[in-house]
Design a protein around this motif. Sequence first.
Motif, PDB file in Angstrom:
ATOM      1  N   THR A  77     -23.445  31.501  51.499  1.00  0.00           N
ATOM      2  CA  THR A  77     -24.624  31.174  50.699  1.00  0.00           C
ATOM      3  C   THR A  77     -25.763  32.129  51.019  1.00  0.00           C
ATOM      4  OG1 THR A  77     -24.032  28.849  50.612  1.00  0.00           O
ATOM      5  CG2 THR A  77     -26.327  29.399  50.206  1.00  0.00           C
ATOM      6  N   THR A  78     -26.416  32.617  49.976  1.00  0.00           N
ATOM      7  CA  THR A  78     -27.605  33.430  50.156  1.00  0.00           C
ATOM      8  C   THR A  78     -28.851  32.575  49.941  1.00  0.00           C
ATOM      9  OG1 THR A  78     -28.855  35.323  49.278  1.00  0.00           O
ATOM     10  CG2 THR A  78     -27.464  34.125  47.731  1.00  0.00           C
ATOM     11  N   THR A  79     -29.924  32.949  50.590  1.00  0.00           N
ATOM     12  CA  THR A  79     -31.188  32.209  50.419  1.00  0.00           C
ATOM     13  C   THR A  79     -32.003  32.732  49.246  1.00  0.00           C
ATOM     14  OG1 THR A  79     -32.308  33.682  51.988  1.00  0.00           O
ATOM     15  CG2 THR A  79     -31.303  31.671  52.879  1.00  0.00           C
ATOM     16  N   ARG A  80     -31.509  33.748  48.574  1.00  0.00           N
ATOM     17  CA  ARG A  80     -32.254  34.307  47.444  1.00  0.00           C
ATOM     18  C   ARG A  80     -32.398  33.257  46.342  1.00  0.00           C
ATOM     19  NH1 ARG A  80     -30.012  39.703  45.079  1.00  0.00           N
ATOM     20  NH2 ARG A  80     -31.913  39.405  43.842  1.00  0.00           N
ATOM     21  N   GLY A  81     -33.609  33.086  45.866  1.00  0.00           N
ATOM     22  CA  GLY A  81     -33.863  32.167  44.762  1.00  0.00           C
ATOM     23  C   GLY A  81     -34.146  30.736  45.180  1.00  0.00           C
ATOM     24  N   TYR A 150     -20.970  24.303  36.162  1.00  0.00           N
ATOM     25  CA  TYR A 150     -20.417  24.327  34.809  1.00  0.00           C
ATOM     26  C   TYR A 150     -21.244  25.241  33.891  1.00  0.00           C
ATOM     27  CZ  TYR A 150     -18.452  22.528  30.413  1.00  0.00           C
ATOM     28  OH  TYR A 150     -17.833  22.426  29.189  1.00  0.00           O
ATOM     29  N   TRP A 151     -22.561  25.019  33.865  1.00  0.00           N
ATOM     30  CA  TRP A 151     -23.409  25.704  32.884  1.00  0.00           C
ATOM     31  C   TRP A 151     -23.829  27.090  33.335  1.00  0.00           C
ATOM     32  CZ3 TRP A 151     -23.445  24.365  28.099  1.00  0.00           C
ATOM     33  CH2 TRP A 151     -23.178  23.032  27.753  1.00  0.00           C
ATOM     34  N   ARG A 152     -24.162  27.271  34.583  1.00  0.00           N
ATOM     35  CA  ARG A 152     -24.624  28.573  35.012  1.00  0.00           C
ATOM     36  C   ARG A 152     -23.460  29.446  35.499  1.00  0.00           C
ATOM     37  NH1 ARG A 152     -28.157  25.509  32.660  1.00  0.00           N
ATOM     38  NH2 ARG A 152     -28.301  24.023  34.369  1.00  0.00           N
ATOM     39  N   TRP A 153     -22.621  28.938  36.373  1.00  0.00           N
ATOM     40  CA  TRP A 153     -21.513  29.738  36.914  1.00  0.00           C
ATOM     41  C   TRP A 153     -20.495  30.075  35.836  1.00  0.00           C
ATOM     42  CZ3 TRP A 153     -16.204  28.567  37.660  1.00  0.00           C
ATOM     43  CH2 TRP A 153     -15.500  29.459  38.481  1.00  0.00           C
ATOM     44  N   GLY A 205     -35.570  24.228  31.038  1.00  0.00           N
ATOM     45  CA  GLY A 205     -35.022  24.175  32.388  1.00  0.00           C
ATOM     46  C   GLY A 205     -33.704  24.918  32.490  1.00  0.00           C
ATOM     47  N   GLY A 206     -32.818  24.719  31.508  1.00  0.00           N
ATOM     48  CA  GLY A 206     -31.541  25.415  31.514  1.00  0.00           C
ATOM     49  C   GLY A 206     -31.710  26.918  31.434  1.00  0.00           C
ATOM     50  N   ALA A 207     -32.652  27.375  30.625  1.00  0.00           N
ATOM     51  CA  ALA A 207     -32.920  28.812  30.512  1.00  0.00           C
ATOM     52  C   ALA A 207     -33.452  29.370  31.830  1.00  0.00           C
ATOM     53  CB  ALA A 207     -33.912  29.067  29.376  1.00  0.00           C
ATOM     54  N   PHE A 208     -34.353  28.626  32.463  1.00  0.00           N
ATOM     55  CA  PHE A 208     -34.914  29.080  33.738  1.00  0.00           C
ATOM     56  C   PHE A 208     -33.827  29.192  34.797  1.00  0.00           C
ATOM     57  CE2 PHE A 208     -36.701  28.368  37.926  1.00  0.00           C
ATOM     58  CZ  PHE A 208     -37.728  29.304  37.965  1.00  0.00           C
ATOM     59  N   TRP A 209     -32.963  28.181  34.878  1.00  0.00           N
ATOM     60  CA  TRP A 209     -31.916  28.206  35.903  1.00  0.00           C
ATOM     61  C   TRP A 209     -30.889  29.294  35.639  1.00  0.00           C
ATOM     62  CZ3 TRP A 209     -32.034  22.296  35.180  1.00  0.00           C
ATOM     63  CH2 TRP A 209     -33.015  21.754  36.016  1.00  0.00           C
ATOM     64  N   ALA A 210     -30.597  29.589  34.367  1.00  0.00           N
ATOM     65  CA  ALA A 210     -29.697  30.702  34.062  1.00  0.00           C
ATOM     66  C   ALA A 210     -30.319  32.025  34.495  1.00  0.00           C
ATOM     67  CB  ALA A 210     -29.369  30.717  32.565  1.00  0.00           C
ATOM     68  N   ASP A 214     -28.905  34.507  37.427  1.00  0.00           N
ATOM     69  CA  ASP A 214     -28.662  35.927  37.183  1.00  0.00           C
ATOM     70  C   ASP A 214     -29.454  36.779  38.162  1.00  0.00           C
ATOM     71  OD1 ASP A 214     -27.598  38.027  35.084  1.00  0.00           O
ATOM     72  OD2 ASP A 214     -29.712  38.539  35.420  1.00  0.00           O
ATOM     73  N   ARG A 215     -30.668  36.367  38.445  1.00  0.00           N
ATOM     74  CA  ARG A 215     -31.546  37.146  39.320  1.00  0.00           C
ATOM     75  C   ARG A 215     -31.107  37.088  40.777  1.00  0.00           C
ATOM     76  NH1 ARG A 215     -36.439  36.345  42.316  1.00  0.00           N
ATOM     77  NH2 ARG A 215     -37.962  38.049  42.019  1.00  0.00           N
ATOM     78  N   SER A 216     -30.670  35.908  41.225  1.00  0.00           N
ATOM     79  CA  SER A 216     -30.367  35.707  42.644  1.00  0.00           C
ATOM     80  C   SER A 216     -28.886  35.841  42.975  1.00  0.00           C
ATOM     81  CB  SER A 216     -30.851  34.317  43.085  1.00  0.00           C
ATOM     82  OG  SER A 216     -30.103  33.298  42.427  1.00  0.00           O
ATOM     83  N   GLY A 217     -28.032  35.641  41.967  1.00  0.00           N
ATOM     84  CA  GLY A 217     -26.598  35.646  42.241  1.00  0.00           C
ATOM     85  C   GLY A 217     -26.132  34.428  43.008  1.00  0.00           C
ATOM     86  N   SER A 218     -26.946  33.391  43.046  1.00  0.00           N
ATOM     87  CA  SER A 218     -26.644  32.189  43.828  1.00  0.00           C
ATOM     88  C   SER A 218     -26.937  30.935  43.013  1.00  0.00           C
ATOM     89  CB  SER A 218     -27.493  32.167  45.100  1.00  0.00           C
ATOM     90  OG  SER A 218     -27.378  30.929  45.777  1.00  0.00           O
TER      91      SER A 218
END
Length: 247
Positions: A77-81, A150-153, A205-210, A214-218
């Motif tokens: 796990t990375t702490t990014r994001g 499900y939604w982001r990964w 919220g879904g757009a922000f988390w996507a 993408d930005r953090s890879g986590s």
Amino acid sequence: MSELSPIAAPPRPRDLVAVVVALVLPTIVTWLYFFQADDMRPAAQLLIFNTVKTVQFCFPLFWVLAIQRGRVTLRPTTTRGIDIGITFGGVVAATMFALYLIFLRASQPVVDATEIIIDKVSGWGIDEPWKYGLLGLFYALIHSFLEEYYWRWFVFGQLRRFIPLWPAVTISALGFMAHHVLVLGKFCGFDSPLTYFLSACVAIGGAFWAWLYDRSGSLMGPWLGHMLIDAAIFAIGFDLIRGYFAT
């Protein structure tokens, strides 16, 4: 804790078919357990819920492993994001509480929704505060992670193999919103502006988390933010139906 990391074959047209299925499957699942099973016994409702949710959340792994012949590995796990995710979730949760306490608590749509929430909770056999608390913990801790996986990964991640960032963000966010329209319509009414306002908030919220994924890879940042918001939703829900547990 480790995170899933997909290693898949080059994208093929059939993968777009899988994305379309994944976009509409949660709406079908919600329609089945939230509407079609509504008048069944608690045991039957829970059986249907568990069955259709298992199908939904197993589909991404099935597709990656069995159809794409890819591999799923665990990576550290990375702490990014994480800071961004927690901040976003905390701000949204605080805003929800403020709107609820100042404007919505005594509003007619929320008053009308209270009885529907009680019917749904009792239909699942939840007749004690501790049972409601366990349900809230499940949704906040586990279900929120499953939705991020499900939604982001999967959905967003598969879309990114075919299209640029912002179209992928938009499509995945609208898909994420769609099944929430059914849930909110059930509680607030499909003719209520509140249903569509809150649904739009879900899409944001879904757009922000996507974007954050993408930005953090986590998934950690999106998951922790999602967790805080789900916890706030169940806390507000408890305040609405606390009288049900006192009877």
